[in-house]
Write an enzyme that holds these catalytic residues in place. Structure first.
Site, PDB file in Angstrom:
ATOM      1  N   GLY A  16     -46.119-113.185 -12.790  1.00  0.00           N
ATOM      2  CA  GLY A  16     -45.580-113.875 -14.029  1.00  0.00           C
ATOM      3  C   GLY A  16     -46.502-113.446 -15.250  1.00  0.00           C
ATOM      4  O   GLY A  16     -47.522-113.639 -15.746  1.00  0.00           O
ATOM      5  N   ARG A  40     -39.812-110.591 -12.873  1.00  0.00           N
ATOM      6  CA  ARG A  40     -38.464-109.949 -13.034  1.00  0.00           C
ATOM      7  C   ARG A  40     -38.728-109.077 -14.445  1.00  0.00           C
ATOM      8  O   ARG A  40     -37.976-107.897 -15.003  1.00  0.00           O
ATOM      9  CB  ARG A  40     -37.872-111.065 -13.888  1.00  0.00           C
ATOM     10  CG  ARG A  40     -37.458-112.242 -12.395  1.00  0.00           C
ATOM     11  CD  ARG A  40     -36.299-113.408 -12.530  1.00  0.00           C
ATOM     12  NE  ARG A  40     -37.150-113.679 -14.033  1.00  0.00           N
ATOM     13  CZ  ARG A  40     -36.923-115.125 -14.432  1.00  0.00           C
ATOM     14  NH1 ARG A  40     -35.736-115.243 -13.870  1.00  0.00           N
ATOM     15  NH2 ARG A  40     -37.334-115.400 -15.119  1.00  0.00           N
ATOM     16  N   TYR A  47     -40.145-130.542 -12.182  1.00  0.00           N
ATOM     17  CA  TYR A  47     -42.253-129.923 -12.482  1.00  0.00           C
ATOM     18  C   TYR A  47     -42.928-130.610 -12.282  1.00  0.00           C
ATOM     19  O   TYR A  47     -44.314-129.621 -11.617  1.00  0.00           O
ATOM     20  CB  TYR A  47     -41.834-128.882 -14.123  1.00  0.00           C
ATOM     21  CG  TYR A  47     -42.272-128.593 -14.200  1.00  0.00           C
ATOM     22  CD1 TYR A  47     -43.561-127.751 -14.417  1.00  0.00           C
ATOM     23  CD2 TYR A  47     -44.540-128.907 -15.677  1.00  0.00           C
ATOM     24  CE1 TYR A  47     -44.128-126.751 -14.815  1.00  0.00           C
ATOM     25  CE2 TYR A  47     -44.563-128.372 -15.989  1.00  0.00           C
ATOM     26  CZ  TYR A  47     -45.239-127.276 -15.450  1.00  0.00           C
ATOM     27  OH  TYR A  47     -45.911-126.294 -15.594  1.00  0.00           O
TER      28      TYR A  47
HETATM   29  N1  LIG Z   1     -48.375-122.542 -21.218  1.00  0.00           N
HETATM   30  C1  LIG Z   1     -48.175-124.257 -21.111  1.00  0.00           C
HETATM   31  O1  LIG Z   1     -47.988-125.324 -21.839  1.00  0.00           O
HETATM   32  C2  LIG Z   1     -48.374-124.527 -19.585  1.00  0.00           C
HETATM   33  C3  LIG Z   1     -49.323-125.561 -18.820  1.00  0.00           C
HETATM   34  C4  LIG Z   1     -49.166-126.150 -18.086  1.00  0.00           C
HETATM   35  C5  LIG Z   1     -49.204-125.285 -16.987  1.00  0.00           C
HETATM   36  N2  LIG Z   1     -48.612-123.909 -17.256  1.00  0.00           N
HETATM   37  C6  LIG Z   1     -48.268-122.443 -16.114  1.00  0.00           C
HETATM   38  O2  LIG Z   1     -48.772-121.430 -16.199  1.00  0.00           O
HETATM   39  C7  LIG Z   1     -47.817-120.695 -15.600  1.00  0.00           C
HETATM   40  C8  LIG Z   1     -47.539-119.245 -16.355  1.00  0.00           C
HETATM   41  O3  LIG Z   1     -46.384-119.687 -17.580  1.00  0.00           O
HETATM   42  P1  LIG Z   1     -46.924-119.883 -19.179  1.00  0.00           P
HETATM   43  O4  LIG Z   1     -47.351-121.116 -19.984  1.00  0.00           O
HETATM   44  O5  LIG Z   1     -47.714-118.298 -19.197  1.00  0.00           O
HETATM   45  O6  LIG Z   1     -44.968-119.320 -19.073  1.00  0.00           O
HETATM   46  P2  LIG Z   1     -44.476-117.737 -19.779  1.00  0.00           P
HETATM   47  O7  LIG Z   1     -45.170-117.201 -20.620  1.00  0.00           O
HETATM   48  O8  LIG Z   1     -42.814-118.398 -19.520  1.00  0.00           O
HETATM   49  O9  LIG Z   1     -44.548-117.467 -18.223  1.00  0.00           O
HETATM   50  C9  LIG Z   1     -43.765-117.279 -17.198  1.00  0.00           C
HETATM   51  C10 LIG Z   1     -43.944-116.120 -15.830  1.00  0.00           C
HETATM   52  O10 LIG Z   1     -43.473-117.076 -15.489  1.00  0.00           O
HETATM   53  C11 LIG Z   1     -42.049-115.439 -14.387  1.00  0.00           C
HETATM   54  N3  LIG Z   1     -41.505-115.552 -13.984  1.00  0.00           N
HETATM   55  C12 LIG Z   1     -40.302-116.783 -14.246  1.00  0.00           C
HETATM   56  N4  LIG Z   1     -39.537-116.620 -12.943  1.00  0.00           N
HETATM   57  C13 LIG Z   1     -39.957-115.798 -12.701  1.00  0.00           C
HETATM   58  C14 LIG Z   1     -39.508-115.181 -11.108  1.00  0.00           C
HETATM   59  N5  LIG Z   1     -38.120-116.556 -10.654  1.00  0.00           N
HETATM   60  N6  LIG Z   1     -39.740-114.385 -10.498  1.00  0.00           N
HETATM   61  C15 LIG Z   1     -40.512-113.509 -10.617  1.00  0.00           C
HETATM   62  N7  LIG Z   1     -41.379-114.244 -12.033  1.00  0.00           N
HETATM   63  C16 LIG Z   1     -40.931-115.127 -12.751  1.00  0.00           C
HETATM   64  C17 LIG Z   1     -41.920-114.951 -15.910  1.00  0.00           C
HETATM   65  O11 LIG Z   1     -41.665-113.588 -16.029  1.00  0.00           O
HETATM   66  P3  LIG Z   1     -40.167-113.117 -15.541  1.00  0.00           P
HETATM   67  O12 LIG Z   1     -39.421-114.299 -16.515  1.00  0.00           O
HETATM   68  O13 LIG Z   1     -40.477-111.389 -16.392  1.00  0.00           O
HETATM   69  O14 LIG Z   1     -39.779-113.462 -14.634  1.00  0.00           O
HETATM   70  C18 LIG Z   1     -43.288-114.843 -17.453  1.00  0.00           C
HETATM   71  O15 LIG Z   1     -43.968-113.889 -16.910  1.00  0.00           O
HETATM   72  C19 LIG Z   1     -46.774-121.156 -15.121  1.00  0.00           C
HETATM   73  O16 LIG Z   1     -47.097-121.786 -13.984  1.00  0.00           O
HETATM   74  C20 LIG Z   1     -46.467-122.621 -15.925  1.00  0.00           C
HETATM   75  O17 LIG Z   1     -45.812-123.693 -15.021  1.00  0.00           O
HETATM   76  C21 LIG Z   1     -48.226-123.428 -18.983  1.00  0.00           C
END
Ligand SMILES: NC(=O)c1ccc[n+]([C@@H]2O[C@H](COP(=O)([O-])OP(=O)(O)OC[C@H]3O[C@@H](n4cnc5c(N)ncnc54)[C@H](OP(=O)(O)O)[C@@H]3O)[C@@H](O)[C@H]2O)c1
Length: 270
Positions: free
Chosen positions: A16, A41, A158
């Site tokens: 990610g 991806r 989730y």
């Molecule tokens: N933002 C929040 O408020 C928050 C809070 C708590 C926890 N989190 C956690 O933090 C982590 C990162 O999230 P973020 O906030 O940085 O969101 P984000 O900007 O949407 O990033 C999500 C990442 O996951 C990758 N991903 C999604 N589906 C995938 C797949 N099928 N195969 C490979 N990669 C995949 C996406 O890359 P591609 O689309 O390029 O594949 C992207 O790089 C996640 O685990 C999320 O649950 C986020």
């Protein structure tokens, strides 16, 4: 306990890494001198980050992988070995959320989310940890959420997925004592990345349902996670407000908490 030292044939694999917290974790590790394998991806975004982080001579590789695809996941260790690299640091950060009641969910999307948020975390730990333990050197960072500390109606799968990541990583921490390998779980509260939009939250709903003091930047959250790995901390919850919220989520009887959460969740409005 500190992070394994960087080396020319050693790498940190970050899933990610194409956006948000994962890209910031990759930047933080690069600043500390670690070579990287970036996984997600979106090839164009990963290539751009690899150019940015590799401009000073650091080795940064890209492995475009859909982590919901079992075969693609299983191919990762071989692809890293073909690059002549050893994974000393594994960051399972990729993840996303579905939104709304299970009774109105898309079964394909639900299963895909569980593949990425749960199965990929367990699979990559299972595939990369044996080598780390054999070398007496390694660190794992799994990204959960404050959603891990209580059920979350409106994002039921989730919340349960992140509860898995929290429990699993705490267990790993217990198993790995004395091996030279550490396990850390990062539990962020709300962070303004592509996450909310991908889940289907309107930005104003997300901002209104969670007070401003809980929101942290992706860079601060990433730094807390990498510092946590470096210190050998098992559970990292960035931000005092989020630490209090996690404790409330854990200690309040869920029969009282769950109806309140269901009432306020934007994903459960008609
Ligand atoms: N933002 C929040 O408020 C928050 C809070 C708590 C926890 N989190 C956690 O933090 C982590 C990162 O999230 P973020 O906030 O940085 O969101 P984000 O900007 O949407 O990033 C999500 C990442 O996951 C990758 N991903 C999604 N589906 C995938 C797949 N099928 N195969 C490979 N990669 C995949 C996406 O890359 P591609 O689309 O390029 O594949 C992207 O790089 C996640 O685990 C999320 O649950 C986020």
């Amino acid at each position: 306990m500190s992070l394994p030292p960087p080396g020319p044939d050693r790498t940190a694999l970050v899933t990610g890494a194409s956006s948000g917290i994962g890209a910031c974790i990759a930047r933080d590790l690069a600043r500390r001198g670690h070579g990287l394998v970036l996984v997600a991806r979106s090839a164009d975004r990963l290539d751009a980050l690899a150019r940015e982080l590799g401009s000073g001579g650091l080795r940064v590789e890209v492995l475009v992988t859909d982590l919901s695809d079992r075969r693609a996941r299983a191919d990762l260790p071989g692809s890293v070995a073909d690059l002549g690299l050893t994974v000393d640091i594994l960051v399972n950060n990729a993840g996303y959320s579905t939104l709304g009641p299970v009774a109105r969910s898309d079964p394909e999307d639900e299963m895909s989310m569980i593949e990425v948020d749960v199965t990929a975390v367990a699979e990559l730990c299972s595939r990369f940890l044996p080598g780390m333990v054999a070398r007496h050197r390694g660190a794992v960072l799994n990204v959960a959420s404050t959603a891990a500390f209580q059920p979350l109606p409106g994002q039921a799968s989730y919340g349960a997925a992140k509860a898995f990541v929290l429990s699993y990583t705490e267990s790993l921490g217990g198993e790995l004592r004395g091996t030279g390998v550490t396990a850390t779980v990062l539990c962020p509260g709300p962070v303004d990345t592509g996450f909310g939009e991908r889940a289907g939250f309107a930005k104003e709903d997300a901002m209104a349902s969670l007070p401003a003091f809980l929101w942290l930047s992706a860079a601060d959250v990433a730094r807390a996670g990498v510092d946590g790995m470096d210190n050998g901390t098992v559970v990292v919850i960035p931000g005092a407000g989020n630490r209090v919220g996690a404790m409330v989520g854990r200690l309040t009887p869920h029969r009282l908490l769950v109806p309140m959460l269901a009432k306020g969740h934007p994903g459960l409005r008609d």
